[in-house]
Design a protein around this motif. Structure first.
Motif, mmCIF file in Angstrom:
data_model
loop_
_atom_site.group_PDB
_atom_site.id
_atom_site.type_symbol
_atom_site.label_atom_id
_atom_site.label_comp_id
_atom_site.label_asym_id
_atom_site.label_seq_id
_atom_site.Cartn_x
_atom_site.Cartn_y
_atom_site.Cartn_z
ATOM 1 N N GLU A 168 0.956 -1.269 0.076
ATOM 2 C CA GLU A 168 -0.184 -0.042 0.106
ATOM 3 C C GLU A 168 0.936 1.203 0.186
ATOM 4 O OE1 GLU A 168 -2.453 -0.564 3.427
ATOM 5 O OE2 GLU A 168 -3.596 -2.149 2.572
ATOM 6 N N ALA A 169 2.006 1.297 0.692
ATOM 7 C CA ALA A 169 2.769 2.422 0.768
ATOM 8 C C ALA A 169 3.438 2.532 -0.552
ATOM 9 C CB ALA A 169 3.808 2.445 2.113
ATOM 10 N N ALA A 170 3.775 1.391 -1.212
ATOM 11 C CA ALA A 170 4.517 1.671 -2.271
ATOM 12 C C ALA A 170 3.620 2.195 -3.328
ATOM 13 C CB ALA A 170 4.920 0.292 -2.836
ATOM 14 N N VAL A 171 2.485 1.825 -3.381
ATOM 15 C CA VAL A 171 1.328 2.309 -4.387
ATOM 16 C C VAL A 171 1.123 3.788 -4.140
ATOM 17 C CG1 VAL A 171 -0.943 2.429 -4.974
ATOM 18 C CG2 VAL A 171 0.115 0.279 -4.623
ATOM 19 N N GLU A 172 1.170 4.381 -3.005
ATOM 20 C CA GLU A 172 1.109 5.699 -2.668
ATOM 21 C C GLU A 172 2.286 6.700 -3.186
ATOM 22 O OE1 GLU A 172 0.749 6.299 1.295
ATOM 23 O OE2 GLU A 172 -1.414 5.239 1.555
ATOM 24 N N VAL A 173 3.670 5.814 -2.861
ATOM 25 C CA VAL A 173 4.925 6.474 -3.510
ATOM 26 C C VAL A 173 4.585 6.467 -5.215
ATOM 27 C CG1 VAL A 173 7.270 6.311 -3.673
ATOM 28 C CG2 VAL A 173 6.058 5.998 -1.413
ATOM 29 N N ALA A 179 4.199 8.815 -10.779
ATOM 30 C CA ALA A 179 3.534 8.766 -11.894
ATOM 31 C C ALA A 179 3.010 10.217 -12.095
ATOM 32 C CB ALA A 179 1.989 7.989 -11.814
ATOM 33 N N GLU A 180 2.371 11.072 -11.100
ATOM 34 C CA GLU A 180 2.097 12.358 -11.152
ATOM 35 C C GLU A 180 3.354 13.271 -11.692
ATOM 36 O OE1 GLU A 180 0.266 15.564 -8.517
ATOM 37 O OE2 GLU A 180 -0.568 13.814 -8.163
ATOM 38 N N LEU A 181 4.341 13.182 -11.125
ATOM 39 C CA LEU A 181 5.467 13.878 -11.486
ATOM 40 C C LEU A 181 5.992 13.473 -12.874
ATOM 41 C CD1 LEU A 181 7.658 15.866 -10.377
ATOM 42 C CD2 LEU A 181 8.953 13.654 -9.726
ATOM 43 N N LEU A 182 6.059 12.220 -13.357
ATOM 44 C CA LEU A 182 6.343 11.856 -14.755
ATOM 45 C C LEU A 182 5.382 12.046 -15.823
ATOM 46 C CD1 LEU A 182 8.615 8.664 -13.704
ATOM 47 C CD2 LEU A 182 9.299 10.984 -14.368
ATOM 48 N N GLY A 183 4.019 12.254 -15.593
ATOM 49 C CA GLY A 183 2.956 12.510 -16.533
ATOM 50 C C GLY A 183 2.012 11.447 -16.828
ATOM 51 N N GLY A 184 1.887 10.563 -15.693
ATOM 52 C CA GLY A 184 0.811 9.476 -15.884
ATOM 53 C C GLY A 184 1.237 7.964 -15.719
ATOM 54 N N GLU A 185 0.367 7.347 -15.777
ATOM 55 C CA GLU A 185 0.353 5.655 -15.529
ATOM 56 C C GLU A 185 1.259 5.224 -16.921
ATOM 57 O OE1 GLU A 185 -0.025 3.864 -13.070
ATOM 58 O OE2 GLU A 185 -0.855 5.555 -11.891
ATOM 59 N N GLY A 186 1.065 5.634 -17.972
ATOM 60 C CA GLY A 186 1.984 5.228 -19.195
ATOM 61 C C GLY A 186 3.399 5.474 -19.025
ATOM 62 N N GLU A 187 3.690 6.527 -18.496
ATOM 63 C CA GLU A 187 5.210 6.851 -18.320
ATOM 64 C C GLU A 187 5.611 6.043 -17.150
ATOM 65 O OE1 GLU A 187 7.397 8.813 -19.947
ATOM 66 O OE2 GLU A 187 5.525 9.403 -21.017
#
Length: 148
Positions: free
Chosen positions: A109-114, A119-127
């Motif tokens: 759970e903690a890893a998912v949060e980090v 992902a937000e910083l890099l531009g999304g889930e695709g990145e």
């Protein structure tokens, strides 16, 4: 790649790994578990089927004595237990207890949060998927262990 670029990439990868480890550990503690990052590195080897102390020592890159001391600590904290080894009467199998599995879920759970923040910083889930795929090409098999 120039030496300075290689050094910068090396530093960035190590810093990212260190930050991820620290933040997962903080998330585990925030969820009510006590521990240290070394517990998580041990849990990656013990899940799903357990391991001997010798297997764990090899995975962590430590002596059998150091791995045995870590297992003793994990037993005292209720994260693991020793069981008879099904294939070797002389050996003991170290397996996660329900508390150990709960701690593992807290780490996930903690890893998912980090990683959501990354992902937000890099531009999304695709990145993030692209980053994961590239890193898996470089280091496909681990082991996941600390750099003591």
């Amino acid at each position: 790649m120039q030496n300075s670029e290689a050094l910068a990439l090396t530093a960035a990868l190590l810093a990212a790994a260190g930050d991820l480890t620290r933040r997962i550990d903080e998330g585990v503690v925030a969820r009510g578990f006590e521990g240290r990052p070394s517990y998580g590195f041990a849990f990656t080897r013990l899940a799903p089927d357990g391991a001997t102390v010798t297997d764990l020592a090899g995975h962590l890159g430590v002596t059998k004595q150091a791995a045995s001391q870590l297992v003793d600590e994990l037993v005292r904290k209720g994260y693991v237990e020793r069981r008879p080894h099904p294939g070797d009467a002389r050996a003991r199998l170290v397996v996660l207890t329900e508390r150990g599995w709960a701690c593992t879920r807290a780490a996930e759970e903690a890893a998912v949060e980090v990683l959501a923040g990354w992902a937000e910083l890099l531009g999304g889930e695709g990145e993030m998927r692209a980053l994961r795929d590239q890193l898996l090409r470089i280091a496909p098999r681990g082991p996941i262990r600390p750099a003591w």
